[in-house]
Design an enzyme around this catalytic site. Sequence first.
Site, PDB file in Angstrom:
ATOM      1  N   ILE A  18      -6.880   8.073  -0.302  1.00  0.00           N
ATOM      2  CA  ILE A  18      -6.830   6.621  -0.356  1.00  0.00           C
ATOM      3  C   ILE A  18      -7.647   6.116   0.829  1.00  0.00           C
ATOM      4  CG2 ILE A  18      -4.637   6.560   0.921  1.00  0.00           C
ATOM      5  CD1 ILE A  18      -3.916   4.017  -0.627  1.00  0.00           C
ATOM      6  N   SER A  19      -8.579   5.205   0.581  1.00  0.00           N
ATOM      7  CA  SER A  19      -9.538   4.791   1.599  1.00  0.00           C
ATOM      8  C   SER A  19      -8.877   4.037   2.747  1.00  0.00           C
ATOM      9  CB  SER A  19     -10.611   3.895   0.983  1.00  0.00           C
ATOM     10  OG  SER A  19     -11.394   4.611   0.060  1.00  0.00           O
ATOM     11  N   HIS A  20      -9.577   4.036   3.899  1.00  0.00           N
ATOM     12  CA  HIS A  20      -9.156   3.190   5.020  1.00  0.00           C
ATOM     13  C   HIS A  20      -8.991   1.750   4.532  1.00  0.00           C
ATOM     14  CE1 HIS A  20     -11.089   6.498   7.198  1.00  0.00           C
ATOM     15  NE2 HIS A  20     -10.567   6.057   8.333  1.00  0.00           N
ATOM     16  N   ARG A  57       0.825  -1.227   0.000  1.00  0.00           N
ATOM     17  CA  ARG A  57       0.000   0.000   0.000  1.00  0.00           C
ATOM     18  C   ARG A  57       0.850   1.263   0.000  1.00  0.00           C
ATOM     19  NH1 ARG A  57      -3.192   2.971   4.318  1.00  0.00           N
ATOM     20  NH2 ARG A  57      -5.109   3.717   3.310  1.00  0.00           N
TER      21      ARG A  57
END
Length: 228
Positions: free
Chosen positions: A78-80, A52
């Site tokens: 950027i999402s959880h 990530r």
Amino acid sequence: MSDALRHTAGARQDSAGIGMTSQRTRDRLIDALEQMAQLDPRVLEVMRQIPRHLFMDEALASRAYENVSLPIGHGQTISHPLTVARMTSALLQGPPMRRVLEIGTGSGYQTAVLAALVPEVVSIERIAALAGRARRVLRDIGVRNVALVVGDGSRGLPDKGPYDGILVTAAPAILPSALAEQLADGGRLVAPVGDREQVLRRLTHTATGLTEERLGDANFVPLRRGRC
């Protein structure tokens, strides 16, 4: 294991990172996610392998394996990790999928997760600069089964449909009808919907029409029309 996941696993040695971007740190995050919600083990295994930290600015890489959303520029995030795991698990629940449409490529991280789990991913991003960066990162980690398009995600991409799954990573106030119309028979769509109060919804295309389930609260950037 999909070809994309094999490529990602092969790239793992080169991008495992050190310190706060190490595989050990990544493992701790995934172990924590397992305790937070009932998630598809296939999704968690893929997230354990995908680096990530490569999908965000180097200055924020040390926070890549915290369960937080982080800015990626152009007013986007950027999402959880938990959100990625929840949405992907919800999408996969049911018969196997061959082709998935993603609305909002963003950093490309969610795209990489999908690409490791289904044979073909079509992803639309309205911001050309984000699409270009995501394309480079996906290429660098060996993902080859993604068609990344710069365009208006609210319209979908009917020329490449219909889709077994559609995943929307930004919140429309009202779900565009064009997206539901591009679902294949038995196809599933997962999207956050709402303005001030968002709800994560899953729609399934059945023989008698669309069925809808509410999967909980959500918090996403708004879905914008057009491209830039």
